[in-house]
Motif scaffolding. Structure first.
Motif, PDB file in Angstrom:
ATOM      1  N   PHE A   1     -65.033  42.855 -50.561  1.00  0.00           N
ATOM      2  CA  PHE A   1     -64.208  42.984 -51.772  1.00  0.00           C
ATOM      3  C   PHE A   1     -64.622  41.925 -52.807  1.00  0.00           C
ATOM      4  O   PHE A   1     -64.794  42.210 -53.995  1.00  0.00           O
ATOM      5  CB  PHE A   1     -62.729  42.821 -51.407  1.00  0.00           C
ATOM      6  CG  PHE A   1     -61.803  43.046 -52.569  1.00  0.00           C
ATOM      7  CD1 PHE A   1     -61.359  44.322 -52.879  1.00  0.00           C
ATOM      8  CD2 PHE A   1     -61.409  41.990 -53.377  1.00  0.00           C
ATOM      9  CE1 PHE A   1     -60.526  44.542 -53.971  1.00  0.00           C
ATOM     10  CE2 PHE A   1     -60.581  42.203 -54.466  1.00  0.00           C
ATOM     11  CZ  PHE A   1     -60.137  43.476 -54.759  1.00  0.00           C
TER      12      PHE A   1
ATOM     13  N   PHE B   1     -62.473  41.296 -46.736  1.00  0.00           N
ATOM     14  CA  PHE B   1     -62.393  40.332 -47.829  1.00  0.00           C
ATOM     15  C   PHE B   1     -63.758  40.033 -48.465  1.00  0.00           C
ATOM     16  O   PHE B   1     -63.899  40.062 -49.685  1.00  0.00           O
ATOM     17  CB  PHE B   1     -61.726  39.032 -47.353  1.00  0.00           C
ATOM     18  CG  PHE B   1     -61.579  38.032 -48.458  1.00  0.00           C
ATOM     19  CD1 PHE B   1     -60.597  38.210 -49.428  1.00  0.00           C
ATOM     20  CD2 PHE B   1     -62.446  36.959 -48.573  1.00  0.00           C
ATOM     21  CE1 PHE B   1     -60.482  37.317 -50.491  1.00  0.00           C
ATOM     22  CE2 PHE B   1     -62.336  36.060 -49.631  1.00  0.00           C
ATOM     23  CZ  PHE B   1     -61.351  36.242 -50.588  1.00  0.00           C
TER      24      PHE B   1
ATOM     25  N   GLY C   1     -56.046  38.539 -55.372  1.00  0.00           N
ATOM     26  CA  GLY C   1     -56.509  39.577 -54.454  1.00  0.00           C
ATOM     27  C   GLY C   1     -56.801  40.875 -55.176  1.00  0.00           C
ATOM     28  O   GLY C   1     -57.388  40.893 -56.271  1.00  0.00           O
ATOM     29  N   SER C   2     -56.328  41.980 -54.586  1.00  0.00           N
ATOM     30  CA  SER C   2     -56.639  43.298 -55.152  1.00  0.00           C
ATOM     31  C   SER C   2     -55.966  43.503 -56.510  1.00  0.00           C
ATOM     32  O   SER C   2     -56.276  44.456 -57.220  1.00  0.00           O
ATOM     33  CB  SER C   2     -56.202  44.396 -54.185  1.00  0.00           C
ATOM     34  OG  SER C   2     -54.837  44.208 -53.840  1.00  0.00           O
TER      35      SER C   2
ATOM     36  N   ILE D   1     -56.654  44.833 -49.341  1.00  0.00           N
ATOM     37  CA  ILE D   1     -58.085  44.539 -49.166  1.00  0.00           C
ATOM     38  C   ILE D   1     -58.432  44.794 -47.704  1.00  0.00           C
ATOM     39  O   ILE D   1     -57.786  44.248 -46.818  1.00  0.00           O
ATOM     40  CB  ILE D   1     -58.368  43.045 -49.497  1.00  0.00           C
ATOM     41  CG1 ILE D   1     -58.060  42.762 -50.968  1.00  0.00           C
ATOM     42  CG2 ILE D   1     -59.810  42.673 -49.162  1.00  0.00           C
ATOM     43  CD1 ILE D   1     -58.138  41.295 -51.344  1.00  0.00           C
TER      44      ILE D   1
ATOM     45  N   HIS E   1     -56.341  37.729 -49.151  1.00  0.00           N
ATOM     46  CA  HIS E   1     -56.954  36.910 -50.204  1.00  0.00           C
ATOM     47  C   HIS E   1     -56.454  35.469 -50.132  1.00  0.00           C
ATOM     48  O   HIS E   1     -57.142  34.548 -50.570  1.00  0.00           O
ATOM     49  CB  HIS E   1     -56.639  37.505 -51.585  1.00  0.00           C
ATOM     50  CG  HIS E   1     -55.174  37.748 -51.845  1.00  0.00           C
ATOM     51  ND1 HIS E   1     -54.351  38.428 -50.970  1.00  0.00           N
ATOM     52  CD2 HIS E   1     -54.379  37.391 -52.886  1.00  0.00           C
ATOM     53  CE1 HIS E   1     -53.123  38.483 -51.467  1.00  0.00           C
ATOM     54  NE2 HIS E   1     -53.116  37.851 -52.627  1.00  0.00           N
TER      55      HIS E   1
END
Ligand code: FAD
Length: 564
Positions: free
Chosen positions: A436, A433, A461-462, A430, A89
């Motif tokens: 996601f 990307f 990010g996640s 992830i 990310h």
């Protein structure tokens, strides 16, 4: 991530890390991942010194071809891929254009050979599953294409251009925090605003540190089997705290600076333009005769770096002066006259101190150190202390791996295998990307718009749902956001409750991207301060003090646009 100072005094740690910059963060993560009990102490906020001031480039090392330093190039290429894998990310490919001139060292022929070698040496760079992280081959293009991609570029002697790819970190402060969060989740104890003020010693052995809590003034001791001093520009100041030893690292300093310019000089690409200032690197096999100024896209603006000068002062007194900024603006304007930059175009200044190996005798320019130092002080008979001096943000994880190998060896033990090159940092779970991101946007809760979701995914990010936990569904748009900056209040609360933000400056400059490219405005700062005050029980006078500290920090970054 909780700041539990009482806990620190109760334990004897296997490893204690001094300094919470990117090197300290990576060392703490590497150590805890390999099963060690670790504590990390930072005298200010995590990553607030050199690490927050980088040009955000994750180098693949094309320029090391000049030095025929293939080992360093391979290390950088490997780290660039590794960071894209473990922090997908935060690290993204960055296209870079270099205009070509004449038929010499800056010409098409030489650059086409350089691009070919770069692609060859990095032939395994796309051994990564996510196609968004794939780095295409470089290519040479025509003068016409160069002029259309880079309007205003000097046409005198222009023959075309070269395109290659490097990577950029979307938010370097959050990458530092993301390593620390993983370290802490794996058992490390980390604390900001705790300064090491002395060493505990038994004979010729360091056995821990004496510290001062900068928020309360309290002092206490922490025991450790081995201490790693990774205090960046302060490395020798910290070594000066060892009683009865004159051990030091070979470190002189250079002042380094980038500017964030409010109007982008170029769009979509980073661009390398040659400075007119002459510079020769004695270690280079091929000397270009000048440094390259790197103009990178940044938050819709341009970030330009890096300017270097010799620094002989105390790291605590370091500051970037108006003269420094003006001299750099002049250098940029000479290299690219259409820029015609003035002081009022500068929205933000990054300044930090880097190790230098010498001074170029003809120009007085600093020669930057090219290699990290890993100094085990047992060489001088002082046991239990290792100092580490890094030279690049890009390679901190790799150096951390080597440091922990050395720690195990110093104990006469075989180091367990390192897993940090394949274990995601906080928020890095992830696989692909783009997929996601698309899914996060499609499933946006509370009517959050695309831009906000995009920013949340790029920063957290996640782990972005962890931030959204703090967003109350019944708030209207104005209550959810800090002014119109698209930073949501939930990020402020998350910064305080989960990421040890103690001060308004921590949230504005390092937990969120609120102040990452310019002054966020009085209204946003007031909302941010009120939100933190509700969390931390600040009085009115403390709110004023916190706002004043942001204003002081903003002035030193040159980003206050008067709006009082
Ligand atoms: C302008 C500029 C541009 C750069 N651009 C790039 C780039 O594009 N790409 C790249 O890869 N690298 C770049 N770099 C280099 C990179 O930023 C540094 O190599 C890296 O950040 C150094 O990290 P560090 O952890 O060693 O130091 P720091 O980040 O300085 O961390 C050391 C920490 O130790 C703490 N500390 C000091 N004394 C004590 C004490 N007594 N007790 C507790 N804590 C203490 C300090 O507060 C500090 O936070 C750039 C650097 C600068 C300045």
């Amino acid at each position: 991530m909780q700041r539990d100072l009482a806990e620190l005094t109760k334990n004897a740690y296997e490893l204690l890390v001094i300094g919470g910059g990117i090197y300290g963060a990576c060392i703490a993560w590497e150590a805890s991942l390999r099963g060690l009990s670790v504590a990390l102490l930072e005298k200010g906020d995590f990553g607030e010194a050199t690490s927050a001031n980088s040009l955000k480039t994750i180098h693949g090392g094309l320029r090391y071809l000049q030095h025929a330093d293939l080992k360093r190039m391979r290390e950088s290429i490997y780290e660039r891929t590794t960071l894209m894998r473990i922090a997908p990310h935060l690290i993204h490919p960055l296209p870079v254009l270099l205009p070509t001139y004449g038929s010499g060292i800056k010409g098409k022929e030489v650059l086409s050979v350089a691009l070919f070698l770069n692609d060859l040496i990095s032939c395994d760079r796309n051994w990564i599953k996510d196609p968004q992280k794939h780095i295409p081959n470089g290519r040479i293009f025509s003068k016409q294409e160069c002029q259309s991609l880079l309007p205003g570029i000097s046409s005198q002697g222009l023959t075309g251009g070269a395109l290659f790819y490097d990577a950029q970190v979307y938010n370097s402060e959050r990458l530092t925090i993301s390593f620390l969060r993983k370290a802490q989740q794996t058992g490390a104890a980390v604390a900001n605003y705790v300064e090491v003020i002395g060493f505990l010693q038994s004979g010729n052995c360091v056995t821990g540190v004496r510290v001062r809590d900068s928020l309360t003034g309290d002092r206490f001791d922490i025991q450790a089997k081995t201490v790693v001093n990774t205090s960046g520009p302060w490395v020798n100041r910290v070594l000066g705290l060892v009683k009865g030893s004159k051990t030091r690292c070979q470190v002189s300093l250079a002042k380094a600076m980038n500017l964030v310019i409010r109007r982008p000089l170029f769009k979509n690409y980073a661009v390398g333009i040659s400075s007119q200032k002459s510079y020769s690197d004695p270690d280079a096999v091929i000397n270009k005769g000048s440094r390259l100024l790197f103009v990178a896209p940044w938050r819709g603006k341009s970030m330009i770096g890096t300017n270097y000068s010799v620094y002989d002062g105390n790291p605590d007194d370091f500051q970037v002066t108006e003269n420094d900024i003006q001299a750099f603006l002049n250098e940029i304007n000479r290299a690219h006259p259409p820029a015609s930059l003035k002081m009022e175009d500068v929205d933000f200044v990054h300044g930090g101190l880097l190790p230098r190996s010498g001074i170029e005798p003809k120009t007085g320019e600093p020669l930057l150190s090219k290699h990290y130092q890993l100094h085990d002080h047992s060489q001088e008979g002082l046991l239990g202390l290792i100092s580490v001096v890094g030279v690049k943000y890009t390679t901190a994880r790799d150096v951390a791996q080597k440091v922990i190998d050395r720690v195990f060896k110093s104990w006469g033990k075989k180091p367990p295998k390192s897993l940090s090159a394949t274990t995601p940092v906080y928020g890095g779970e992830i696989e692909k990307f783009e997929t996601f991101l698309d899914e996060a946007i499609a499933n946006a809760p509370y009517g959050l718009d695309e831009e906000i979701m995009r920013r949340l995914v790029y920063n957290y990010g996640s782990a972005y749902p962890e931030v959204l936990k703090y967003l109350e569904s019944n708030l209207d748009r104005d209550q959810k956001f800090l002014d119109n900056l698209d930073v949501i209040k939930a990020e402020v609360i998350h910064g305080v409750r989960e990421e040890m933000a103690q001060k308004l400056t921590d949230v504005v400059f390092r937990r969120t991207e609120l102040g990452s490219a310019g002054y966020p405005g009085n209204k946003a700062l007031h909302i941010c301060a009120q939100t933190m005050a509700a969390e931390l029980g600040w009085s009115l006078s403390q709110i004023q003090q916190e706002l004043q500290e942001v204003s002081n920090a903003s002035k030193s970054h040159c980003l206050v646009r008067e709006e009082v």
